[in-house]
Design an enzyme around this catalytic site. Sequence first.
Site, PDB file in Angstrom:
ATOM      1  N   ASN A 131      11.497  -2.587   2.726  1.00 35.08           N
ATOM      2  CA  ASN A 131      11.469  -3.773   1.866  1.00 35.08           C
ATOM      3  C   ASN A 131      10.829  -3.331   0.550  1.00 35.08           C
ATOM      4  OD1 ASN A 131      10.518  -6.061   0.440  1.00 35.08           O
ATOM      5  ND2 ASN A 131      10.676  -7.312   2.280  1.00 35.08           N
ATOM      6  N   GLU A 133      14.786  -7.313  -0.123  1.00 31.88           N
ATOM      7  CA  GLU A 133      14.142  -7.872  -1.318  1.00 31.88           C
ATOM      8  C   GLU A 133      14.482  -7.088  -2.582  1.00 31.88           C
ATOM      9  OE1 GLU A 133      10.797 -10.549  -1.579  1.00 31.88           O
ATOM     10  OE2 GLU A 133       9.873  -9.378   0.019  1.00 31.88           O
ATOM     11  N   ASP A 152      13.456  -6.329   7.713  1.00 31.59           N
ATOM     12  CA  ASP A 152      12.232  -7.118   7.666  1.00 31.59           C
ATOM     13  C   ASP A 152      12.537  -8.395   8.416  1.00 31.59           C
ATOM     14  OD1 ASP A 152      10.150  -8.776   7.109  1.00 31.59           O
ATOM     15  OD2 ASP A 152      10.224  -8.539   4.931  1.00 31.59           O
ATOM     16  N   ASN A 192      10.307 -10.520   9.523  1.00 34.05           N
ATOM     17  CA  ASN A 192       9.291 -11.532   9.241  1.00 34.05           C
ATOM     18  C   ASN A 192       8.759 -12.183  10.506  1.00 34.05           C
ATOM     19  OD1 ASN A 192       8.388 -11.760   6.510  1.00 34.05           O
ATOM     20  ND2 ASN A 192      10.444 -12.385   5.909  1.00 34.05           N
ATOM     21  N   ASP A 251       8.456  -5.057  10.017  1.00 32.18           N
ATOM     22  CA  ASP A 251       9.717  -4.357   9.759  1.00 32.18           C
ATOM     23  C   ASP A 251      10.103  -3.620  11.036  1.00 32.18           C
ATOM     24  OD1 ASP A 251       9.991  -4.622   6.623  1.00 32.18           O
ATOM     25  OD2 ASP A 251       7.879  -4.190   7.066  1.00 32.18           O
ATOM     26  N   ASP A 255       4.652  -3.935  -1.087  1.00 36.68           N
ATOM     27  CA  ASP A 255       3.673  -4.266  -0.041  1.00 36.68           C
ATOM     28  C   ASP A 255       4.142  -3.835   1.354  1.00 36.68           C
ATOM     29  OD1 ASP A 255       5.567  -6.231  -0.425  1.00 36.68           O
ATOM     30  OD2 ASP A 255       4.145  -7.877  -0.631  1.00 36.68           O
ATOM     31  N   HIS A 256       5.380  -3.347   1.465  1.00 41.42           N
ATOM     32  CA  HIS A 256       5.888  -2.776   2.717  1.00 41.42           C
ATOM     33  C   HIS A 256       5.990  -1.253   2.595  1.00 41.42           C
ATOM     34  CE1 HIS A 256       7.679  -6.648   4.373  1.00 41.42           C
ATOM     35  NE2 HIS A 256       7.447  -6.964   3.121  1.00 41.42           N
TER      36      HIS A 256
END
Length: 266
Positions: free
Chosen positions: A12, A39, A152, A154, A223, A252-253
Amino acid sequence: MARRLLTLATFNVNGIGARLPHLLAWLAREKPDVVALQELKALDAAFPVAELEAAGYGALWQGQRSWNGVALLGRGVVPVESRRGLPGDAKDTQSRYLEAAVHGVLVAAIYAPNGNPQPGPKFDYKLRWMQRLARHARTLAGQPVPVALLGDFNVVPTDADIYDPKGWRRDALLQPEAREAYRDLLAQGWTDALHQVHGDAPVFTFWDYFRQHAERDRGLRIDHLLLNPVLAATLKDAGVHRWVRLQEKASDHAPTWARVAAPARR
DNA sequence: ATGGCTGGCGACGCCAGA
């Protein structure tokens, strides 16, 4: 005769525009064979296809203004598209699902909805989307060919998959309904590659931007690489390239990967 | 219980992320 290995990965990027240098540095260093990106946060016209080609990767992508957006990369090959968008809701225009054949594996790039705040319409959409994913994934799980769902999701599968389950207990990613949806997927026969290799040892794939959580390894595992039985039988290793997350201006991933046997050419 | 940080959009502050 030893079979060649294939590295499957999901990353991501949190904005392909902002993250292109990180993406290129990671591809050059780790040389994954099959990559799912999430993303993109970019229109189709802004996708950096030329830069990726120059780096040795063929690409397929589904962008969208500002949010979402998924892509598939193949090292030395252009993925062969099999599906664009998740079936089950013609009115859903969010770019969250792309499916293609890459290096002999049928792969899906997945960006499941976040679902916050919950309860509310965003959480309802998350659960409906996961139901649609389950319905489609069921048709893929039993295929007599290697299939992988990379993305991802989530969902933090269990309290072992987050640094502070109490602090996050009301978050959409930890809700029982979200976890049940993830368990329902696994029950179709999918193997969670990271969990298969590392068991309940904490291995995180996301660290938020606050309080130096990346440096302190206070993260979440959201993920996932899900392998159907044909592919899971060849799983050799899995992990996270955390070094990417520790770079300046990182997503941030972190890229998350699994090594499997390359399917025989047919 | 809250806010902290970031990218994209479009023009300084807002939305969304997880």
